[in-house]
Design an enzyme around this catalytic site. Structure first.
Site, PDB file in Angstrom:
ATOM      1  N   ARG A   1       0.789  -1.217  -0.005  1.00  0.00           N
ATOM      2  CA  ARG A   1      -0.100  -0.276   0.140  1.00  0.00           C
ATOM      3  C   ARG A   1       0.962   0.967  -0.175  1.00  0.00           C
ATOM      4  NH1 ARG A   1      -4.666   0.539  -1.712  1.00  0.00           N
ATOM      5  NH2 ARG A   1      -5.588  -1.124  -0.632  1.00  0.00           N
TER       6      ARG A   1
ATOM      7  N   ARG B   1       1.815  -6.799  -9.352  1.00  0.00           N
ATOM      8  CA  ARG B   1       2.494  -6.163  -8.187  1.00  0.00           C
ATOM      9  C   ARG B   1       2.341  -7.358  -7.000  1.00  0.00           C
ATOM     10  NH1 ARG B   1      -2.678  -2.551  -5.918  1.00  0.00           N
ATOM     11  NH2 ARG B   1      -4.384  -4.369  -6.197  1.00  0.00           N
TER      12      ARG B   1
ATOM     13  N   ASP C   1     -12.192   9.562  -7.007  1.00  0.00           N
ATOM     14  CA  ASP C   1     -11.634   8.361  -7.863  1.00  0.00           C
ATOM     15  C   ASP C   1     -11.941   8.682  -9.311  1.00  0.00           C
ATOM     16  OD1 ASP C   1     -11.921   4.819  -7.301  1.00  0.00           O
ATOM     17  OD2 ASP C   1     -10.815   5.873  -8.709  1.00  0.00           O
TER      18      ASP C   1
ATOM     19  N   HIS D   1       0.880   3.032 -10.446  1.00  0.00           N
ATOM     20  CA  HIS D   1      -0.292   3.699  -9.440  1.00  0.00           C
ATOM     21  C   HIS D   1       0.349   4.543  -8.332  1.00  0.00           C
ATOM     22  CE1 HIS D   1      -3.606   3.498  -6.639  1.00  0.00           C
ATOM     23  NE2 HIS D   1      -4.253   2.691  -7.450  1.00  0.00           N
TER      24      HIS D   1
ATOM     25  N   GLU E   1      -1.715   8.759 -11.011  1.00  0.00           N
ATOM     26  CA  GLU E   1      -1.309   7.619 -11.897  1.00  0.00           C
ATOM     27  C   GLU E   1      -1.207   7.715 -13.415  1.00  0.00           C
ATOM     28  OE1 GLU E   1      -4.521   5.719  -8.749  1.00  0.00           O
ATOM     29  OE2 GLU E   1      -4.181   4.494 -10.572  1.00  0.00           O
TER      30      GLU E   1
HETATM   31  O1  TA6 Z   1      -6.597   3.907  -8.828  1.00  0.00           O
HETATM   32  C1  TA6 Z   1      -7.750   4.037  -8.239  1.00  0.00           C
HETATM   33  C2  TA6 Z   1      -8.255   2.690  -7.781  1.00  0.00           C
HETATM   34  O2  TA6 Z   1      -8.799   2.067  -8.777  1.00  0.00           O
HETATM   35  C3  TA6 Z   1      -9.332   3.049  -6.765  1.00  0.00           C
HETATM   36  O3  TA6 Z   1     -10.509   2.709  -7.150  1.00  0.00           O
HETATM   37  C4  TA6 Z   1      -9.021   2.104  -5.616  1.00  0.00           C
HETATM   38  O4  TA6 Z   1      -9.481   0.794  -5.308  1.00  0.00           O
HETATM   39  C5  TA6 Z   1      -7.610   2.163  -5.861  1.00  0.00           C
HETATM   40  O5  TA6 Z   1      -7.300   1.920  -7.248  1.00  0.00           O
HETATM   41  C6  TA6 Z   1      -6.653   0.895  -4.714  1.00  0.00           C
HETATM   42  O6  TA6 Z   1      -6.918  -0.162  -5.357  1.00  0.00           O
HETATM   43  P1  TA6 Z   1      -6.061  -1.346  -4.365  1.00  0.00           P
HETATM   44  O7  TA6 Z   1      -6.688  -2.702  -5.352  1.00  0.00           O
HETATM   45  O8  TA6 Z   1      -4.658  -1.382  -4.605  1.00  0.00           O
HETATM   46  O9  TA6 Z   1      -6.796  -1.482  -3.084  1.00  0.00           O
END
Ligand code: TA6
Length: 301
Positions: A74, A100, A213, A169, A273
């Site tokens: 994270r 990842r 988002d 991301h 991103e």
């Molecule tokens: O990039 C934004 C997103 O798609 C959000 O919708 C949120 O889910 C984020 O990615 C994080 O996703 P993850 O799978 O890393 O918890």
């Protein structure tokens, strides 16, 4: 997994690149030169830190981050591949693909008087083959110089064309999400992931007072700038091979629902991103390759 000793012997460079055990005991490459420093974990091909000389850390990682095989880290710069968001046809497959959650392999390093770089690669594994039947090669090159350049090259080794979506991301550290704005997207079309993917148009800078988002489309000639007066800096995020820009802050409710995200941490982060998501997915012919990159530059305000 490559040993620390073998990595330093084969890819270490005095005073520029050194490998050591990182979080989760996964090897990580430490890059350092006159422009600053960066750390890349072999797990996930994951950039964990970036700090330009004379600036505060640029990338954000949750205090609750988990460094375990099969889980996503994270923070930093997760490599989202070969699909962005939910799998296009199979809800049982993990969000944001599998890259990842895999151990990558260091395949190269270099340093000259200007930049220092490390390259990692990912090839199909039994884990990935369960989710993606197409032969592929992924390479991630992290280059530390006056900017941080992170480039993901995907090669289609299948006999047939494949369509894929992807993102770098990136999670960025901010002073307080309510005090920053993101410039550069004024007038851009975006899909609102919080409103049924309805297409809308950005009016002025992006500001935050609730979860955001959004997938901004056709941003190939745009860069997004996180303007942070309290930290007296702007972080410019631009791309190569990227037609989409995703902006995300989870705010209170979504932050509270994530086990690897502190309830109040949303105030110190924002995701910007570079991506090819949704309608910007890329189709690769056999043997064709595509590079998606993010270029991160810090400017004093
Ligand atoms: O990039 C934004 C997103 O798609 C959000 O919708 C949120 O889910 C984020 O990615 C994080 O996703 P993850 O799978 O890393 O918890």
């Amino acid at each position: 997994m490559q040993s620390i000793a073998s990595l330093n012997e084969q890819y270490g460079i005095d005073n520029r690149i050194r490998f050591q055990a990182g979080p989760g005991q996964f090897p990580m490459a430490g890059l350092a030169n006159q422009f600053g420093s960066a750390v890349v974990s072999v797990y996930g091909g994951h950039v964990l830190t970036y700090q330009p000389t004379d600036h505060a850390p640029v990338l954000w990682v949750s205090d609750q981050a988990q460094y375990e095989q099969g889980k996503a880290i994270r923070g930093g710069i997760p490599v989202i591949w070969p699909w962005f968001g939910a799998h296009p046809t199979d809800a049982n497959k993990p969000t944001h693909g599998f890259a990842r959650k895999q151990l990558w392999e260091v395949v190269g390093s270099r340093s000259d008087g200007i930049t220092t770089a490390v390259t990692l690669a990912l090839a199909p594994t039994p884990f990935s083959a369960e989710m993606w039947s197409h032969p592929f090669q992924l390479e991630l090159t992290v280059t530390l110089g006056a900017v941080l350049d992170v480039a993901l090259k995907a090669i289609n080794l299948d006999d047939n064309p494949v369509t894929l979506s992807a993102a770098l991301h990136s999670y960025f550290t901010v002073s307080d999400i309510g005090q920053v704005l993101i410039a550069g997207l004024d007038g851009a079309r975006y899909l609102d992931q919080l409103d049924g993917m309805v297409e809308k148009t950005q009016d002025g800078p992006v500001m935050f007072s609730a979860e955001v988002d959004r997938i901004y489309l056709d941003t190939v000639n745009r860069s997004a700038e996180i303007v942070d007066p309290s930290l007296q800096r702007a972080i410019r995020v631009s791309g190569r091979g990227s037609n989409s820009t995703v902006i995300w802050n989870p705010w209170t409710d979504k932050a509270a629902r994530m086990a690897d995200f502190g309830n109040d941490e949303f105030r110190q982060m924002v995701c910007v991103e570079t991506a090819n998501a949704d309608a910007d997915a890329v189709t690769l012919d056999p043997e064709a390759s595509h590079e998606l990159a993010t270029i991160i530059e810090v400017e004093p305000l």
